[in-house]
Structures are given as structure tokens and as C-alpha cells.
Scaffold this motif. Structure first.
Motif, PDB file in Angstrom:
ATOM      1  N   GLU B 156       4.844  36.658  -7.192  1.00 49.33           N
ATOM      2  CA  GLU B 156       3.654  36.234  -6.446  1.00 49.33           C
ATOM      3  C   GLU B 156       4.021  35.278  -5.308  1.00 49.33           C
ATOM      4  N   ARG B 157       4.929  34.361  -5.610  1.00 50.10           N
ATOM      5  CA  ARG B 157       5.345  33.397  -4.602  1.00 50.10           C
ATOM      6  C   ARG B 157       5.984  34.112  -3.402  1.00 50.10           C
ATOM      7  N   LEU B 158       6.871  35.055  -3.684  1.00 50.53           N
ATOM      8  CA  LEU B 158       7.588  35.752  -2.612  1.00 50.53           C
ATOM      9  C   LEU B 158       6.669  36.623  -1.768  1.00 50.53           C
ATOM     10  N   VAL B 159       5.851  37.450  -2.407  1.00 49.04           N
ATOM     11  CA  VAL B 159       5.047  38.404  -1.621  1.00 49.04           C
ATOM     12  C   VAL B 159       3.934  37.706  -0.847  1.00 49.04           C
ATOM     13  N   ALA B 160       3.497  36.539  -1.330  1.00 54.46           N
ATOM     14  CA  ALA B 160       2.443  35.810  -0.609  1.00 54.46           C
ATOM     15  C   ALA B 160       2.983  35.195   0.671  1.00 54.46           C
ATOM     16  N   ALA B 161       4.266  34.865   0.654  1.00 54.69           N
ATOM     17  CA  ALA B 161       4.829  34.085   1.759  1.00 54.69           C
ATOM     18  C   ALA B 161       5.497  34.936   2.829  1.00 54.69           C
ATOM     19  N   ASP B 162       5.876  36.160   2.498  1.00 52.79           N
ATOM     20  CA  ASP B 162       6.807  36.897   3.351  1.00 52.79           C
ATOM     21  C   ASP B 162       6.264  38.288   3.662  1.00 52.79           C
ATOM     22  N   ALA B 163       5.777  38.472   4.897  1.00 53.11           N
ATOM     23  CA  ALA B 163       5.192  39.760   5.293  1.00 53.11           C
ATOM     24  C   ALA B 163       6.248  40.845   5.443  1.00 53.11           C
ATOM     25  N   GLY B 164       7.536  40.453   5.427  1.00 51.29           N
ATOM     26  CA  GLY B 164       8.608  41.436   5.492  1.00 51.29           C
ATOM     27  C   GLY B 164       8.817  42.153   4.164  1.00 51.29           C
ATOM     28  N   ILE B 165       8.293  41.574   3.092  1.00 53.32           N
ATOM     29  CA  ILE B 165       8.416  42.213   1.772  1.00 53.32           C
ATOM     30  C   ILE B 165       7.341  43.281   1.656  1.00 53.32           C
ATOM     31  N   LYS B 166       7.788  44.509   1.643  1.00 53.22           N
ATOM     32  CA  LYS B 166       6.873  45.657   1.716  1.00 53.22           C
ATOM     33  C   LYS B 166       6.723  46.372   0.385  1.00 53.22           C
ATOM     34  N   GLY B 167       7.572  46.069  -0.575  1.00 55.47           N
ATOM     35  CA  GLY B 167       7.481  46.833  -1.807  1.00 55.47           C
ATOM     36  C   GLY B 167       8.186  46.176  -2.971  1.00 55.47           C
ATOM     37  N   ILE B 168       7.919  46.721  -4.141  1.00 53.07           N
ATOM     38  CA  ILE B 168       8.618  46.300  -5.360  1.00 53.07           C
ATOM     39  C   ILE B 168       8.875  47.541  -6.203  1.00 53.07           C
ATOM     40  N   TRP B 169      10.063  47.613  -6.759  1.00 52.48           N
ATOM     41  CA  TRP B 169      10.415  48.697  -7.685  1.00 52.48           C
ATOM     42  C   TRP B 169       9.992  48.313  -9.094  1.00 52.48           C
ATOM     43  N   CYS B 170       9.257  49.196  -9.763  1.00 48.93           N
ATOM     44  CA  CYS B 170       8.857  48.935 -11.141  1.00 48.93           C
ATOM     45  C   CYS B 170       9.107  50.169 -11.997  1.00 48.93           C
ATOM     46  N   VAL B 171       9.761  49.962 -13.133  1.00 50.36           N
ATOM     47  CA  VAL B 171       9.809  50.989 -14.184  1.00 50.36           C
ATOM     48  C   VAL B 171       9.028  50.373 -15.341  1.00 50.36           C
ATOM     49  N   PRO B 172       7.718  50.637 -15.378  1.00 48.99           N
ATOM     50  CA  PRO B 172       6.826  49.802 -16.186  1.00 48.99           C
ATOM     51  C   PRO B 172       6.931  50.027 -17.688  1.00 48.99           C
ATOM     52  N   LYS B 173       7.420  51.176 -18.089  1.00 43.64           N
ATOM     53  CA  LYS B 173       7.485  51.459 -19.529  1.00 43.64           C
ATOM     54  C   LYS B 173       8.931  51.742 -19.915  1.00 43.64           C
ATOM     55  N   TYR B 174       9.415  51.042 -20.955  1.00 41.17           N
ATOM     56  CA  TYR B 174      10.794  51.236 -21.401  1.00 41.17           C
ATOM     57  C   TYR B 174      11.739  51.177 -20.194  1.00 41.17           C
ATOM     58  N   SER B 175      11.689  50.072 -19.480  1.00 37.50           N
ATOM     59  CA  SER B 175      12.356  49.969 -18.187  1.00 37.50           C
ATOM     60  C   SER B 175      13.853  50.223 -18.279  1.00 37.50           C
ATOM     61  N   ASN B 176      14.392  50.731 -17.213  1.00 32.03           N
ATOM     62  CA  ASN B 176      15.813  51.005 -17.039  1.00 32.03           C
ATOM     63  C   ASN B 176      16.458  49.747 -16.460  1.00 32.03           C
ATOM     64  N   PRO B 177      17.365  49.071 -17.152  1.00 30.13           N
ATOM     65  CA  PRO B 177      17.999  49.484 -18.401  1.00 30.13           C
ATOM     66  C   PRO B 177      17.557  48.703 -19.639  1.00 30.13           C
ATOM     67  N   ASP B 178      16.653  47.752 -19.534  1.00 29.17           N
ATOM     68  CA  ASP B 178      16.488  46.887 -20.713  1.00 29.17           C
ATOM     69  C   ASP B 178      15.329  47.255 -21.621  1.00 29.17           C
ATOM     70  N   GLY B 179      14.645  48.352 -21.305  1.00 28.99           N
ATOM     71  CA  GLY B 179      13.657  48.863 -22.244  1.00 28.99           C
ATOM     72  C   GLY B 179      12.369  48.070 -22.337  1.00 28.99           C
ATOM     73  N   VAL B 180      12.150  47.159 -21.406  1.00 31.65           N
ATOM     74  CA  VAL B 180      10.939  46.340 -21.419  1.00 31.65           C
ATOM     75  C   VAL B 180       9.732  47.164 -20.977  1.00 31.65           C
ATOM     76  N   SER B 181       8.602  46.972 -21.664  1.00 28.28           N
ATOM     77  CA  SER B 181       7.337  47.527 -21.190  1.00 28.28           C
ATOM     78  C   SER B 181       6.484  46.385 -20.667  1.00 28.28           C
ATOM     79  N   TYR B 182       5.904  46.592 -19.473  1.00 31.11           N
ATOM     80  CA  TYR B 182       5.161  45.521 -18.821  1.00 31.11           C
ATOM     81  C   TYR B 182       3.921  45.161 -19.637  1.00 31.11           C
TER      82      TYR B 182
END
Lengths: 410, 410
Positions: B156-182
Motif C-alpha cells: 500500500e505504501r509503495l503503490v500510493a506513492a509511486d505512479a511508476g508502479i503499474k502492476g503487481i504479480w500475484c499467485v493468490p492460491k498455493y503460491s509459487n513457491p511457498d504455497g501461501v493462499s492469500y
């Protein structure tokens, strides 16, 4: 009076309530049935010639045996071919994207960073080529076609003078829509001509490489070899596909070029995919087998298509021959016939045909920006309808030409 | 001495002359065999639910029945899904290309014309996501993962401050590689957070949407709906594929988003293709049938994969438990296990394993630019090898961790 007869005929045509479609170069159901076996393949096996499992990830360049199969007909060494997905248009799209967002071999900067990028478009030509460029802001410059290919005096003059001209669209064999096959001299001049842009590219869409309608297949010169000999090894991007060989929506596509360009292309391709559908590649190898198998298969297509092209020629000759209202191509292969009507008449013919239930590719589609300045070229796609439907449609089209001709000229 | 035992064990390991590969998340042959029927389909039929002929051109958005099948699991209305080719990575590639070369919905200019384009990369993450951005000159900014997903305070801090940040990569379920689900809260914050860029995009790679290993499938919140509710309807691009459901090289991929984004995407897509392989789409509908069929099919995968994940956990516990030399994830789904070794040890562990014939994903690959600053994360891909090979490889890996740990720390 000719105009009264034409009006009567047109009213009669409208009264028939037709609903016929000559817009796109689609194979007919009977043509697709020729590849019915593909729908059951590969069956029990899934192993490529090199022993790899086609079902799994990998194989960015595509199966070697499929590349070997198409190497001869596309005139590209198998090692310099890449197999793509089901659409050669997608490979053309990707090529343009890679040039826009990466520096082409021999280039100085990304095309996206150029002041201006323009492509030469031999006209009449293929609307999807033009639309692709337009979408990415590439300027389109028409150059006239001749019976030997693009007007090379004009092409040479333009590319020598203007570094903004980065490419030319070519359908070298049975071109879309006028069925012209490029002469050996045209190909040699394209391969050797000096260009102001160091990263000039010939987009060589050999879509109809094996799509012959006669017993005397057109042969075109080996553009990749000629370009290399002339000191321009990286000038040419070659494309082919089986969309009009096997299944229009489920074939395989191929890209070929110099070793340096192939490495460059793979460098991008590998960031966007782990490899194309190799099971479908295996399916195609099992079905087509080799170049002889491919040739035999294409003869079956020709048997289905030839009567349609002959019918168009016969009906146009009967209804428009000697009227001075039209000329048309009699191609020895490919998918289209180009019909030329008097200047300023094409749009009105297409409009009247549509009113009578006969859908044609919009007049102008054969030119950049949909603008045929002479308003005279109509593309006829005879393959998809049944023969009897086609005959009704072409006869109706001829009626429209007679009416518009009489109204405008009479 | 621990270090002497570790050295002895490592020499013994090297003596075995192993050749094992844990590098990539590939399904095993047994998993691919679960979809053997696909290799004979569609067989006699070729007609889609709407009566169209899947063999011919057309159908840019893909078969409605296939979109309906995946609508629930991807949490995207069927009308807002597009079916692509065999690779969801290709759809991500295309999305980035379209943003670079066309103005995204809500954006002010093409990303290619921005001073700077950056993406947030939760780490550890997926190397192919990072490589794709790198190829197009997009800057990568790592943000740490937590057990609930990306560190949202930081995001939140980064995307609010920086208009150059256009995206974020998310693997929301069983994420690659640590298996975290959001967690639901993470998803809600991603959907609602203020961003300086008006055309900020969440690249929601739901690669493991149905890839459960336990009887308690992870559920993630509906990001598309939450974004719309929060007034950011066009923020999310959703991706899915059957690469790890049916055949890794010959599946189908899906893109989903808001109606405006879908129209925008189709506008580009239609310039580069006349449609994806609809026969393969039909094949998949016939094989998977419906959501129940999909669920039943995934249970068979779980039966094959679960013992491998259990073996990794069992062996690591036995050999490294209580040593303080490692922690690792025990994911409830997906394809990967993340192994954390002491700071500064990952590269050396991977190097030693390679010397002993055990190939691992390069240390650092889970981080942007291949640079894991702490040098501690190793990705384990347990699905491809046979169980007995896997056990040998993990035991060998543990030996390497013990040796490096003893050498560096002891």
C-alpha cells in the motif's frame, strides 16, 4: 435498354431473399472433412521422434519432424523454422511486437522509439496485414501490384529514400486477393535492393505455398537464400501455416528466418511461452506424414475448390464478358479472385449485393485504411459456400455490377 | 563432529552418480496419463454447443461452454472470460504487450511512453513472471511475502506513492513457491488500495485454482468483485490454465477481467488471431464435462502428488528437523515447496547438490533479477520425478544443507 434489364434482374434478385456469404477465405465443411482423422489423433502414442513426451512442457522451437516436413515447401532449412500455435497471423503479430519492443537484428533502436515506422503494402492486399499494422500505429504506404508482384521500381525507389520504411507485406504465391505469384526477378530484387533502414524486413506470408489449383504449380524463388547471397541475410521473415491445409482453427503455424533472426525470435518467444502445442504438432506429422503426403492431401482440396473457381470464371464470363464492366483474376491457386469494376463502382456494387442478401468483403478492404482510391476492387472468396450457392451468389454479383455499371456509366 | 559426518555423507552421495531433476514444476507421466482420453478426442464430433464448427476460423472469445466450466473456479463471469491457446503465460505476455503498445483502460498513455514502468514482485515468487517483465524493460521491485500473502503495509505504501508502479504479480492460491493462499483481508486490501497510477493492474495468476492436496481446499476471496465494489473495476487481470489439469503442453488458458478490459483485450487479440484452437477447447469440454468432472479429475492428481509432498516433508523433518538449518513450507496445494536455509547458504547448497547430480532451480530464481539478497530460498519441485527418485534427491539435498550449514556456521 440495358439499364432497364439490369434493374429488372436486380429486383428479381432481391426478391429471392438470399443469405449468402462470400466475405472470408474459409475452407468448406467438405474440405475440413478431409482432415477428419486429425480429430482422433494421436490416439495411443504421444512420443516425438526424439523420444520426448509431447504432452509435457518444453520444445520451444517445435518438433523437428514437423519442421522437416515443411522445410521444402517453405524454402527454409528445418533448423531455421519455429513452430507456433494455430495462427501464422499471431506469429506476424509477435514479430511486429518484438521489433517494436526490442531492437531487431541489425537495427539501431526499438521501433517503438523511432520517429516513424511505415510498411509498404502492395495493393490489392490482405486486410488483416493492414489492420495489424494500424493497431500498432504503423503507417501504411500502398504500392501497386503488377502481374509479377509489387511494382519493384516503386518499391526500390521508396525503400532507398526513406529510413522510416521498415517493412513490406508480401504474399508471394497466389497472392491475396489477386492470385499473382511473384516472378523470380521480383524476388531477387526484393532480396537485394538497398534500403535506407538497416533493419528493413520483408514479411513473407507464404500462406498458399501448397495451395495449387492446376497441374502446373507456381514456383517462387528462394527469398531467404537470395537475401543471404545479396548480403542481407536478416531481411526476411517467412510465415506459413496449415490453416488451409488441415483445420482452419486448429492447425499449426511456422516462422522461418536467418539463424540470427531465429535466435532473436526465440529469445522473446521463450519469455511468453514454454512451447506451443506439441501434441497438435505430433497429430499433424502423423496425419500428413511427409511432403508426398502433404501433396496428396492438397490434391484433394484442389478437387473440391477448382470447380468453384471455374464456376466464378464461367459465370462472370457469361454475364460480364465483353461488357467492359469488369475484369477478374483467374488464379492458379490460393483462395481468392479479385474482381475489378469501373472506377467509383466497387462500394456501390458491394452495397447493392448486401441489400440482395449477398455478403462480400467490404469494398476497400484490399487497401490500407480500407481506402481503395479508385473504388474498383472487390475480393471474392469462393471456397466456403456450396457450389450451387456460389453460382447463385456470383450470378447475383454480376447483376449488381451490370446495374451499377449502367447507372454510373450509362 | 557434525561436519565430518556431513562430509562423509556428501562424499557417499557424490559416489552414487545420481542424475535427478527437481528444477521445474512439471507433471509426471502418470499425471499426464490421467488425461489419455484427450488424445482420442473429439473423435466423430466437431460441433460446439452453439452449433458452430470448431474446425473452422472464428470464435475469438472461445467456446461458451468452456468459459462456463471455468467461471466458478476462476471467479469470473463466463461472459468476461476469454479462452487463449495452450499457455496462460502467453496471455500474461500479451497483456503486458497490449499495455505497452496501447493505452490501458483508465490510463493516460501507452506504458511504452512512460518514463518508467515498475511491477511489485512478492518474494519468493515465480521466475517466469520476473523474466517476462525484464525482457520488456519493466523494473522489478521485491516485496516480502507473509503467511497471508504480500506484505500489504509495504504494498500500500509503495503503490500510493509511486505512479511508476503499474502492476503487481500475484499467485493468490498455493503460491509459487511457498504455497501461501492469500487471506480475505489481503485480497480486499489489494482490491481497494489507492494507487498513484490510474492504470495500476493486479496480474492475478490463479495457476493453482483447483490444485488441492488436502480435503480442505483453500478458498480465496473474489478479487474481481471486490475491486468493482471498491470502485476499481478495471484493476484486475485474472489468468488460469489447464496446463497442470490436463496436458502441460496442450491445455487451454483463460483470461478474465472487467467488461471494459475484456473488450480492450479482444480489440488487440483480434488483430493477431482469428481465434484460438477451438477443437482443443471442445476436447477439454468433452473430457472434463463440468465443475464436478473437473473436481473429480483433480482428486486423481492429488492422489499421485500428495505422497511426494509428504515424502519431502518427512525426509526433511527426519534429516533437518531440530538442526536449526532449515525451515520449509508444507503447502495444502500447488506444485512447490519452499526451503529456507541459513542466510548466505542457498547458492552453495544448490551448487553442491548439482555436483552430486541433483539439479535444482538456481538459487535466487525466486527473486527479481535472480537475486535473493539473503541467499536463503530454494524452490523444490517434487511432482515430476518418481517417488523413489524424489526420496533419494531430497535426502541428498538434506545432506547438502547439513554440509553447507556445518561449513558456514560451524
Amino acid at each position: 435498354m440495358e439499364i432497364e434489364r439490369a434493374r429488372r434482374d436486380y429486383e428479381e434478385l432481391r426478391g429471392k431473399g438470399l443469405k449468402l456469404d462470400l466475405t472470408r477465405g474459409k475452407p468448406s465443411s467438405a474440405q475440413l472433412d478431409l482432415s477428419a482423422e486429425l480429430l482422433r489423433l494421436p490416439g495411443e502414442t504421444h512420443t516425438a521422434a526424439d523420444g520426448s513426451d509431447t504432452r509435457n512442457y518444453g520444445g520451444l522451437q517445435g518438433l523437428a519432424e514437423l519442421r522437416a516436413l515443411f522445410s521444402g515447401v517453405l524454402q527454409v532449412p528445418a533448423g531455421q523454422l519455429i513452430v507456433g500455435g494455430n495462427s501464422s497471423l499471431a506469429l506476424m503479430h509477435d514479430s511486429i511486437v518484438y521489433c517494436l519492443l526490442g531492437v531487431p537484428v541489425g537495427g539501431e533502436r526499438r521501433w517503438a522509439d523511432e520517429e516513424r515506422v511505415a510498411f509498404l503494402c502492395p495493393v490489392p492486399g490482405y486486410d488483416r496485414h493492414f489492420a495489424l499494422c494500424e493497431r500498432f500505429g504503423i503507417e501504411l504506404i500502398p504500392v501497386p501490384m503488377t502481374p509479377e508482384g509489387p511494382d519493384m521500381d516503386e518499391v526500390e525507389r521508396l525503400v532507398a529514400a526513406d529510413a522510416g520504411i521498415k517493412g513490406i507485406w508480401c504474399v508471394p504465391k497466389y497472392s491475396n486477393p489477386d492470385g499473382v505469384s511473384y516472378s523470380a526477378q521480383t524476388v531477387a530484387r526484393l532480396a537485394a535492393m538497398p534500403t535506407a533502414a538497416p533493419d528493413f524486413r520483408i514479411f513473407w506470408d507464404n500462406a498458399y505455398a501448397v495451395h495449387h489449383l492446376t497441374d502446373h504449380p507456381a514456383e517462387i524463388a528462394d527469398v531467404l537464400a537470395l537475401a543471404a547471397e545479396a548480403g542481407n541475410p536478416d531481411r526476411v521473415f517467412v510465415y506459413g501455416s496449415t490453416s488451409k491445409v488441415t483445420l482452419a482453427g486448429s492447425g499449426v503455424s511456422l516462422f522461418g528466418s536467418s539463424p540470427a533472426n531465429v535466435a532473436w525470435f526465440l529469445g522473446f518467444l521463450g519469455k511468453g511461452t514454454i512451447g506451443a502445442d506439441k501434441v497438435n504438432q505430433l497429430r499433424h506429422v502423423m496425419f500428413l506424414r511427409d511432403e508426398d503426403g502433404l501433396r496428396a492431401h492438397m490434391l484433394k482440396h484442389a478437387e473440391l475448390i477448382r470447380p468453384k473457381f471455374e464456376a466464378v470464371d464461367r459465370i462472370l464470363s457469361k454475364e460480364l464478358g465483353g461488357t467492359g464492366l469488369a475484369t477478374w483474376s483467374s488464379p492458379a491457386g490460393g483462395y481468392f479472385i479479385s474482381l475489378e469494376v469501373p472506377d467509383g463502382c466497387a462500394k456501390e456494387v458491394v452495397r447493392k449485393a448486401a441489400e440482395a442478401g449477398i455478403a462480400l468483403t467490404p469494398a476497400g478492404a484490399t487497401h490500407p485504411y480500407g481506402n481503395d482510391p479508385a473504388d474498383r476492387t472487390i475480393r471474392i472468396a469462393p471456397t466456403y459456400p456450396d457450389l450451387d450457392e456460389l453460382e447463385v451468389a456470383i450470378s447475383g454479383l454480376a447483376t449488381c455490377v451490370r446495374l451499377v455499371g449502367a447507372e454510373k456509366l450509362g
